[in-house]
Design a protein around this motif. Structure first.
Motif, short mmCIF file in Angstrom:
data_model
loop_
_atom_site.label_atom_id
_atom_site.label_comp_id
_atom_site.label_asym_id
_atom_site.label_seq_id
_atom_site.Cartn_x
_atom_site.Cartn_y
_atom_site.Cartn_z
N ARG A 47 0.82 -1.24 -0.03
CA ARG A 47 -0.07 -0.09 0.18
C ARG A 47 0.76 1.31 -0.07
NH1 ARG A 47 -5.27 0.87 1.34
NH2 ARG A 47 -5.54 -1.08 0.58
N ASP B 155 2.39 1.72 -3.45
CA ASP B 155 1.33 2.17 -4.24
C ASP B 155 0.97 3.56 -4.21
OD1 ASP B 155 1.44 -0.02 -6.02
OD2 ASP B 155 -0.37 -0.90 -5.12
N SER B 156 0.77 3.99 -2.73
CA SER B 156 0.39 5.35 -2.72
C SER B 156 1.33 6.32 -2.84
CB SER B 156 -0.11 5.37 -1.19
OG SER B 156 -1.15 4.49 -0.88
#
Length: 335
Positions: free
Chosen positions: A44, A47-48
């Motif tokens: 996460r 990706d963020s």
């Protein structure tokens, strides 16, 4: 090099110390649910806060060498990197260097990440250099312990140099964290032809985390404690004495390394490993440039939406890769 990290990167490190560091302390990597949660968190974050994937082309690879060794990974071509036929193979076209590529070995403790988590970083590296990047999907711990990842790293190298037809001196090896350990281990092997260059992001050298613990006494890492990182790496090393020469790497007494660039964050504990590695490469007669970016976290280059320093750091890496390949090309012509 800046003398201090940007306000945004320092703020991000502070927030990480209050959140990610605390979370990593309570997730047991030896438990399936703890490892699963850790993998999702890292995925996460990457990706963020990673760069854009717009225009990226990904080609999956799952092949076997003639001797039965399996090579799994993906070719990543960043936006603007087109394909052209070279030597009967499809290659990305890096301007005048259609015969070159980057071999990327991802990190995260031999247990957490994959080409998928690092795709934004490898796509960015491809876009900046104009080169195709092959990211190896090596087997992860705890299911696959030492020397599985090291064996896979060698298999990927052999595949690039044989089935894919790349000359060793037209390849640059890059890697982060544990991937740095795999890269250095690979190049210490006496029967491995050296690449044009080696570019490492926050490489892990000391698997005992002794160097990291000493650094931690001076400044705590905002992402993870040395003890927690050691537990994670222990999943890979379990059952093998850490004094094994493929785990405790004798860089100072080993082969001369190819031209090397090492980047590390000044706020992370593995900056100590980077300094030791750079010193050992120099002791062995190699040429190594060490860049310590003030106040930056572990592998900050993968998080440009979090830290502004990621962009100039990656430009330095791209310039180093270009110079390494040009140097090899010039030396080959002159010879």
């Amino acid at each position: 090099m800046p003398t201090r990290g940007s306000r945004r990167s320092r703020a991000a490190a502070t927030v990480s110390g209050l959140t990610l560091r605390q979370i990593s302390a309570v997730l047991p990597p030896e438990r399936a649910w703890g490892l699963w949660a850790s993998r999702r968190i890292v995925e996460r974050i990457m990706d963020s806060f990673g760069p854009s994937l717009a225009g990226t082309d990904v080609e999956k690879v799952d092949v076997r060498l003639p001797d039965g060794r399996r090579v799994v990974g993906e070719w990543v071509r960043g936006a603007g990197v087109t394909t052209t036929a070279v030597g009967g193979q499809e290659r990305s076209d890096p301007g005048q260097q259609t015969d070159a590529c980057i071999y990327f070995l991802h990190g995260s403790g031999f247990a957490l990440c994959s080409p998928r988590t690092h795709r934004r970083l490898t796509a960015w590296l491809s876009r900046l250099t104009g080169l195709p990047v092959f990211c190896l999907d090596y087997r992860l711990a705890p299911r696959h312990r030492f020397p599985a990842a090291a064996v896979d790293a060698r298999s990927g190298w052999d595949w690039l140099c044989t089935a894919q037809g790349f000359a060793p001196d037209r390849i640059v090896i890059a890697g982060d964290s544990a991937g740095g350990h795999l890269a250095v281990d690979l190049l210490l092997q006496p029967n491995v032809a050296h690449p044009a260059g080696l570019a490492l992001f926050s490489p892990l050298l000391d698997l005992t985390f002794g160097l990291a613990r000493i650094r931690e006494e001076l400044r705590r890492d905002p992402a993870i404690r040395a003890a927690d990182a050691a537990k994670l790496v222990g999943l890979y090393c379990a059952g093998t004495d850490l004094t094994h020469p493929r785990l405790t790497l004798d860089v100072a007494g080993g082969r001369r390394m190819p031209p090397t660039l090492v980047q590390a964050g000044g706020g992370e504990m593995l900056v100590a490993d980077s300094r030791r590695l750079a010193a050992d490469i120099t002791t062995a007669g190699g040429d190594c440039e060490l860049q310590v970016w003030p106040d930056q976290v572990h592998v900050f280059q993968a998080l440009p939406k979090l830290t502004p320093e990621a962009a100039p750091a990656m430009r330095e890496v791209a310039a180093f890769i270009g110079e390494s390949l040009r140097g090899k090309a010039i030396s080959r012509v002159a010879g």
